[in-house]
Design a protein around this motif. Structure first.
Motif, PDB file in Angstrom:
ATOM      1  N   ARG A  27       0.838  -1.204   0.000  1.00 42.49           N
ATOM      2  CA  ARG A  27       0.000   0.000   0.000  1.00 42.49           C
ATOM      3  C   ARG A  27       0.870   1.250   0.000  1.00 42.49           C
ATOM      4  O   ARG A  27       1.993   1.229   0.489  1.00 42.49           O
ATOM      5  N   ALA A  51       0.766   5.432   1.094  1.00 45.99           N
ATOM      6  CA  ALA A  51       0.080   6.566   1.711  1.00 45.99           C
ATOM      7  C   ALA A  51       0.815   7.841   1.315  1.00 45.99           C
ATOM      8  O   ALA A  51       2.042   7.867   1.287  1.00 45.99           O
ATOM      9  N   ASP A  71      -3.440   4.310  -1.383  1.00 44.88           N
ATOM     10  CA  ASP A  71      -4.473   3.816  -0.494  1.00 44.88           C
ATOM     11  C   ASP A  71      -5.130   4.961   0.254  1.00 44.88           C
ATOM     12  O   ASP A  71      -6.331   4.966   0.473  1.00 44.88           O
ATOM     13  N   ARG A  72      -4.318   5.915   0.681  1.00 46.13           N
ATOM     14  CA  ARG A  72      -4.896   7.072   1.348  1.00 46.13           C
ATOM     15  C   ARG A  72      -4.045   8.305   1.125  1.00 46.13           C
ATOM     16  O   ARG A  72      -2.841   8.216   0.899  1.00 46.13           O
ATOM     17  N   HIS A  73      -4.720   9.427   1.191  1.00 50.36           N
ATOM     18  CA  HIS A  73      -4.040  10.709   1.082  1.00 50.36           C
ATOM     19  C   HIS A  73      -4.476  11.547   2.256  1.00 50.36           C
ATOM     20  O   HIS A  73      -5.631  11.495   2.667  1.00 50.36           O
ATOM     21  N   ALA A 107       0.042   7.074   8.851  1.00 49.45           N
ATOM     22  CA  ALA A 107       0.297   6.538   7.515  1.00 49.45           C
ATOM     23  C   ALA A 107       1.202   5.311   7.595  1.00 49.45           C
ATOM     24  O   ALA A 107       0.931   4.278   6.961  1.00 49.45           O
ATOM     25  N   ALA A 122       0.644   1.575   5.864  1.00 49.00           N
ATOM     26  CA  ALA A 122       1.241   1.407   4.534  1.00 49.00           C
ATOM     27  C   ALA A 122       2.759   1.296   4.643  1.00 49.00           C
ATOM     28  O   ALA A 122       3.372   2.054   5.396  1.00 49.00           O
ATOM     29  N   VAL A 127       5.420   5.444   2.350  1.00 53.55           N
ATOM     30  CA  VAL A 127       4.834   6.730   2.725  1.00 53.55           C
ATOM     31  C   VAL A 127       5.585   7.831   1.986  1.00 53.55           C
ATOM     32  O   VAL A 127       6.814   7.930   2.071  1.00 53.55           O
ATOM     33  N   SER A 146      -8.257  14.365   4.408  1.00 56.72           N
ATOM     34  CA  SER A 146      -7.814  13.078   3.914  1.00 56.72           C
ATOM     35  C   SER A 146      -8.697  12.644   2.764  1.00 56.72           C
ATOM     36  O   SER A 146      -9.791  13.172   2.565  1.00 56.72           O
ATOM     37  N   CYS A 166      -9.714   9.027   0.224  1.00 65.17           N
ATOM     38  CA  CYS A 166      -9.549   7.595  -0.032  1.00 65.17           C
ATOM     39  C   CYS A 166     -10.442   7.199  -1.192  1.00 65.17           C
ATOM     40  O   CYS A 166     -11.277   7.976  -1.638  1.00 65.17           O
TER      41      CYS A 166
END
Lengths: 409, 409
Positions: free
Chosen positions: A4, A6, A39-41, A58, A62, A65, B42, B44
């Protein structure tokens, strides 16, 4: 299972609406090419404890990063300190980085402030990533099982660093190869929910494929991907069969129209009422359109429709300016007057005023004249003035596209 | 201590680089006006467990959580289900929302897909927020001590909902008052760095004030704020004095031009070559412009400039189509042929092709004819085709504005 990723953006200006996040889309596309997906921000202001917290959150989910911003020399630039704290590595002065920074200032004959020395401190064990476009070096740190990258905020500095260091380091560390196949295209002339239903059925039949939709300027942009090149090819075939002429592939609608005109050696003239120049503006965004675009008119008034496009005033009186017959006459008139092969016309009510019970806001007639045949299309568009203009322009361009496809065969 | 705010954006297209987050800056500025600051942001993809996790993480650290996207009818639209799960509230069918959705489809005579019914389900106890611009209703939910708001993804739908419901609900729930005073305006015809230098000097003289700049469509958008209403008023006075006629206040340039035309009772005709319809498109984005806009031409070819605007072919041969004299003749011709009070014209090289050493890409001549006088402006714009079109259109509109201001006194 892919690792993943991030992504974190830092900067109080982002949180206060003074700047807009600029890297996510670029980073996402570059990572996709090596088979990774974000996967994420997340984003936070320039506050030490907040940045430490974002890095920890993060890193907990994940193994990769990526953080941008906060590498400058000022008190607001806290990335070095935050990474040191989050990963439990003390900051160390790195003489080689300091020499590079000083040399850069000398080269550009810029007086250096004392605080620039801050930029030569890094968490212990960090690998320094040289910055070819600015004074702030980035760094990579492998700690607690996480590959952490600190990158500069400005895009012209981040991108070369990303290409030169981040991508190769990730490919090596995670033994990546091009593993996902993707493709983008547009569907015109159908509502989003209808497109969604039909694509879902097709994708469900092909294992290992998935898709996403987005509305853009009156067309539905479609993104499909597959775990194998072959599956993707088959799915694209399915989509072409399903949507037929409504399917316009990877290029924009205006590029598609311009390309068809050039291939058919057909010139075009445009007559706009309610779209007020938007059809022309979109067509002329395509380089080289001057070879096929003869001319265009924005004929808001009835007098102008009559004088420029030879629309009979009696027809306007009888049918009204917003009618299929007037659209048809405008398209024919435009082609005749300009001596063009194709004439396209739009007349309607963009709102917010000017609507009536019989002819409400959003009612638009489109017409295209090509090789002796004129076809019209009546539509009632939802939305505000800008949205009605956008959708009507899309419909007019699509009408041209379909006429060229049919008659060109 | 002010309540914290967490903002969440959802959408796989964001994570894959197919779309760019569009709300953070707007939401940040609007919250600032009621004294709130965003603590974290954030994003996703459209994945139920990921959205639930983001909502939970946000709700654990902020009593106000704003989420955008995922309210449509498709299987990708998971916000309703995610909020229900995160806050432990079952989804319930709401007949009133369903009636509103169906009425909307009937009004626009759009066939409704069965899946649209999904949009009428909400977590128990949610307050439905009507969507004045689209089919997807939003909702507000107070649960587990958190004020959660679910808002639609498209900006034209989110913004009215935010103004009409989110701001008043927050002000009431947290007893907020307007604590920061802010104001926005535009400066036209000066480079960003020059505007920045001058504003910085003015702001430094007034304690408690600050500012931000952004380039938007060839104008410099300026955002100033102050801790007191009086300080803001004084600063705005300073700015008006500093920039004089280059200062266009809170409205867009095209609105300013439309308003001046209406106030002067002056009609206008537009002749465009390299801007290809963009001046007309921007003018016709203003409701009510039909009262003053006579007509417009996009005259790409020399023949069309001669036939439609009565530009002498010998002049085009002598000076070239991209010249001050031809711009002048086009502006006069447009006014004469249309019987309009004002004629405005643009001719230039938008690129990427068509440039030469003497007449490079980005060279544009603008002309305005009003009350017997024609003025021209020569500019060399940096940037790609779209940017040259945008900047040239801005310059042309500004030329009209200044002509109307001077001659109207």
């Amino acid at each position: 299972m892919k690792p993943r990723v991030a992504v974190i953006a830092t900067g109080t200006e982002l949180m206060r609406g003074r700047a807009v996040e600029a890297h996510l889309a670029y980073v996402a596309r570059r990572l996709e090419a090596i088979g990774l997906e974000i996967d994420r921000h997340s984003a936070c202001g320039d506050d030490l404890s907040r940045i430490v917290e974002e890095i920890r959150t993060a890193a907990a989910r994940a193994p990769i990063v990526l953080l941008s911003g906060g590498l400058g020399p000022t008190q607001d630039d806290l990335t070095r300190a935050a990474a040191a704290q989050a990963f439990g590595r003390p900051l160390e002065f790195r003489p080689s980085a300091w020499r590079t920074i000083r040399a850069r200032f000398r080269r550009f004959r810029v007086p250096m402030a004392r605080i620039n020395r801050r930029q030569a401190f890094f968490p212990r064990g960090a690998r320094i990533l040289p910055n070819s476009r600015g004074s702030a070096p980035g760094f990579a740190l492998v700690a607690k099982g996480v590959h952490f990258f600190a990158l500069p905020g400005p895009a012209p500095e981040l991108r070369p660093m990303f290409e030169r260091f981040v991508i190769p380091l990730l490919v090596r560390a995670f033994r990546l190869r091009r593993s996902t196949w993707w493709w983008e295209g547009c569907v015109v002339g159908l509502p989003e929910a209808t497109v969604d239903e039909r694509v879902r059925t097709l994708v469900a039949r092909r294992p290992g494929t998935s898709y996403g939709l987005a509305l853009s300027g009156g067309t539905v942009a479609l993104h499909v991907q597959a775990d194998k090149a072959r599956s993707l090819r088959i799915l694209i075939g399915d989509l072409e069969k399903e949507f037929g002429a409504r399917w316009i592939g990877t290029r924009s609608l205006e590029e598609t129209v311009a390309d068809l005109l050039v291939r058919r050696r057909a010139t075009i003239a445009v007559a706009e009422s309610c779209t007020g120049g938007l059809v022309l503006h979109r067509l002329t965004s395509v380089p080289g359109i001057s070879d096929v675009l003869r001319e265009g008119w924005v004929t808001y008034s009835n007098a102008s429709k009559a004088a420029r496009l030879r629309v009979a005033p009696s027809l306007i009186r009888r049918r009204g300016a917003v009618s299929a017959d007037v659209a048809r006459a405008m398209a024919r008139g435009a082609a005749d007057v300009a001596g063009a092969d194709v004439g396209v016309a739009v007349t309607g009510i963009a709102g917010p005023g000017g609507g009536s019970k019989k002819k409400p806001v959003g009612l638009v007639y489109h017409a295209v004249h090509y090789r002796g045949r004129t076809r019209t299309e009546r539509r009632l568009f939802p939305g505000n003035r800008d949205q009605v203009k956008e959708r009507a322009a899309t419909c007019a361009l699509d009408l041209v596209r379909r006429a060229l496809l049919e008659r060109g065969r």
